[in-house]
Design a protein around this motif. Sequence first.
Motif, PDB file in Angstrom:
ATOM      1  N   SER A 176      40.902   1.248 -38.308  1.00 49.66           N
ATOM      2  CA  SER A 176      39.837   0.818 -37.412  1.00 49.66           C
ATOM      3  C   SER A 176      39.949  -1.178 -37.660  1.00 49.66           C
ATOM      4  O   SER A 176      41.075  -1.843 -38.396  1.00 49.66           O
ATOM      5  CB  SER A 176      38.248   0.595 -38.641  1.00 49.66           C
ATOM      6  OG  SER A 176      38.006   0.296 -39.689  1.00 49.66           O
ATOM      7  N   ASP A 178      39.100  -4.687 -34.014  1.00 49.24           N
ATOM      8  CA  ASP A 178      38.535  -4.520 -32.633  1.00 49.24           C
ATOM      9  C   ASP A 178      38.912  -3.739 -31.830  1.00 49.24           C
ATOM     10  O   ASP A 178      40.410  -2.650 -32.818  1.00 49.24           O
ATOM     11  CB  ASP A 178      38.235  -6.349 -32.276  1.00 49.24           C
ATOM     12  CG  ASP A 178      40.539  -7.034 -32.483  1.00 49.24           C
ATOM     13  OD1 ASP A 178      40.451  -6.155 -32.098  1.00 49.24           O
ATOM     14  OD2 ASP A 178      40.111  -7.929 -32.016  1.00 49.24           O
ATOM     15  N   ARG A 179      39.231  -3.557 -30.741  1.00 54.30           N
ATOM     16  CA  ARG A 179      40.028  -3.073 -29.874  1.00 54.30           C
ATOM     17  C   ARG A 179      41.434  -3.311 -29.971  1.00 54.30           C
ATOM     18  O   ARG A 179      41.954  -2.336 -29.419  1.00 54.30           O
ATOM     19  CB  ARG A 179      39.171  -3.564 -28.366  1.00 54.30           C
ATOM     20  CG  ARG A 179      39.650  -1.894 -27.125  1.00 54.30           C
ATOM     21  CD  ARG A 179      39.401  -1.978 -25.983  1.00 54.30           C
ATOM     22  NE  ARG A 179      37.933  -1.636 -25.788  1.00 54.30           N
ATOM     23  CZ  ARG A 179      37.637  -0.108 -25.699  1.00 54.30           C
ATOM     24  NH1 ARG A 179      38.157   0.245 -26.182  1.00 54.30           N
ATOM     25  NH2 ARG A 179      36.594   0.286 -25.865  1.00 54.30           N
ATOM     26  N   VAL A 182      43.409  -1.872 -32.792  1.00 56.24           N
ATOM     27  CA  VAL A 182      43.562  -0.430 -32.537  1.00 56.24           C
ATOM     28  C   VAL A 182      44.539  -0.189 -31.862  1.00 56.24           C
ATOM     29  O   VAL A 182      45.403   0.951 -31.887  1.00 56.24           O
ATOM     30  CB  VAL A 182      42.002   0.720 -32.386  1.00 56.24           C
ATOM     31  CG1 VAL A 182      42.225   1.710 -32.351  1.00 56.24           C
ATOM     32  CG2 VAL A 182      41.373  -0.044 -33.352  1.00 56.24           C
ATOM     33  N   ALA A 183      44.733  -0.794 -30.269  1.00 59.99           N
ATOM     34  CA  ALA A 183      45.344  -0.758 -29.534  1.00 59.99           C
ATOM     35  C   ALA A 183      46.411  -0.858 -29.585  1.00 59.99           C
ATOM     36  O   ALA A 183      47.878  -0.122 -29.127  1.00 59.99           O
ATOM     37  CB  ALA A 183      44.999  -0.695 -28.344  1.00 59.99           C
ATOM     38  N   ILE A 196      37.200   1.511 -33.250  1.00 59.60           N
ATOM     39  CA  ILE A 196      36.548   0.539 -32.840  1.00 59.60           C
ATOM     40  C   ILE A 196      35.480  -0.294 -32.941  1.00 59.60           C
ATOM     41  O   ILE A 196      34.511   0.720 -32.233  1.00 59.60           O
ATOM     42  CB  ILE A 196      37.106   0.883 -31.161  1.00 59.60           C
ATOM     43  CG1 ILE A 196      38.764   0.314 -30.379  1.00 59.60           C
ATOM     44  CG2 ILE A 196      36.575  -0.519 -30.359  1.00 59.60           C
ATOM     45  CD1 ILE A 196      38.417   1.442 -29.024  1.00 59.60           C
ATOM     46  N   LYS A 198      34.056  -3.278 -32.591  1.00 62.58           N
ATOM     47  CA  LYS A 198      34.086  -4.595 -31.993  1.00 62.58           C
ATOM     48  C   LYS A 198      35.006  -4.979 -30.639  1.00 62.58           C
ATOM     49  O   LYS A 198      36.159  -4.604 -31.276  1.00 62.58           O
ATOM     50  CB  LYS A 198      33.981  -5.782 -32.775  1.00 62.58           C
ATOM     51  CG  LYS A 198      35.180  -6.477 -33.957  1.00 62.58           C
ATOM     52  CD  LYS A 198      34.836  -7.569 -34.765  1.00 62.58           C
ATOM     53  CE  LYS A 198      36.211  -7.362 -35.762  1.00 62.58           C
ATOM     54  NZ  LYS A 198      35.840  -8.153 -36.816  1.00 62.58           N
ATOM     55  N   GLU A 199      33.930  -5.665 -29.185  1.00 64.65           N
ATOM     56  CA  GLU A 199      35.156  -5.870 -28.328  1.00 64.65           C
ATOM     57  C   GLU A 199      35.405  -7.350 -28.690  1.00 64.65           C
ATOM     58  O   GLU A 199      34.057  -8.777 -28.430  1.00 64.65           O
ATOM     59  CB  GLU A 199      33.746  -5.586 -27.656  1.00 64.65           C
ATOM     60  CG  GLU A 199      34.118  -4.149 -26.857  1.00 64.65           C
ATOM     61  CD  GLU A 199      35.312  -3.099 -26.837  1.00 64.65           C
ATOM     62  OE1 GLU A 199      35.868  -4.313 -26.388  1.00 64.65           O
ATOM     63  OE2 GLU A 199      35.115  -1.999 -26.588  1.00 64.65           O
TER      64      GLU A 199
END
Length: 293
Positions: A176, A178-179, A182-183, A196, A198-199
């Motif tokens: 877990s 921010d995006r 994770v990516a 995700i 938060k952006e």
Amino acid sequence: MKRALAVLLLVPLVASAQTLHPRKIFISVDMEGITGVVQPAQLGPDGFEYQRAREWMTGEVNAAIQGVRDAGPAEIVICDSHGNGQSLLIDKLPEDVRVVRGFPRPLEMMQGVDESFAAALFIGYHASEWTADAVRGHTISSARLLGVRLNGMEVSEGIYNAALAGQFGVPVAFVSGDRLAVAQLQKAVPAAEGAIVKEPYGYHSALTVTPARGQALIRDGVKRAMAKLGSLQPYRVQTPVDLEVGFKLTLDAERAAYVPGLTRSDAHSVRGTFPDMIQITKLLQVIANLERP
């Protein structure tokens, strides 16, 4: 009839064995990737919102524990891996978990992991130094290091710790943050589930969900991850491992090059080849904490 009776007698024995020997899950938790965390004011004891961030962090760990146990009984070890290693509110955790606290320790963010664990979960993780717009992006030390490369590939703490877990044969099942965090981990470990929360807008800003929503996303994501146990593969790096470390201060690179096995690769960087991730982890803790000149 005798066969049916034997089966009936066997079922309680199997259930009893599972109760006595539940699967083991390792949770490594950082703070920069926790829901709502974007600023230094939330990341250390002097910050005005640090105590609240500790509550959010503890809530996300509890959500992960719930996700694990919704899928069945488990023995859980939690590695408090932010700052001084004493950020979790341990009196708010279930009484039967165990918690690794404090620094220094040989395996850093993965202290306590071994071959007996079925999977590792990463909570509150962030992306690496060279990931544009990542919230609080860094690897190992935001104050001292420019980045870390393993076998020529720049790694985040998530990828680094996946490789360390992989040395023990332990797969990463969930992350877990921010995006971008994770990516980045899922690019190296595609089978890992993610949440995700938060952006990212930049180093100190993001569009975040609420703590309650973040905890729900983590709980559900961990439940999905638990359904994959048995099919997950550890993330392994080829050994011996070629390590390159970049420093923000050229003087730190100069001094790190005095360590046997390391040589200067440029003004800011040193490199060397080492047998495994355990030796590299111990080495990084030394050279990332050189006394300031």
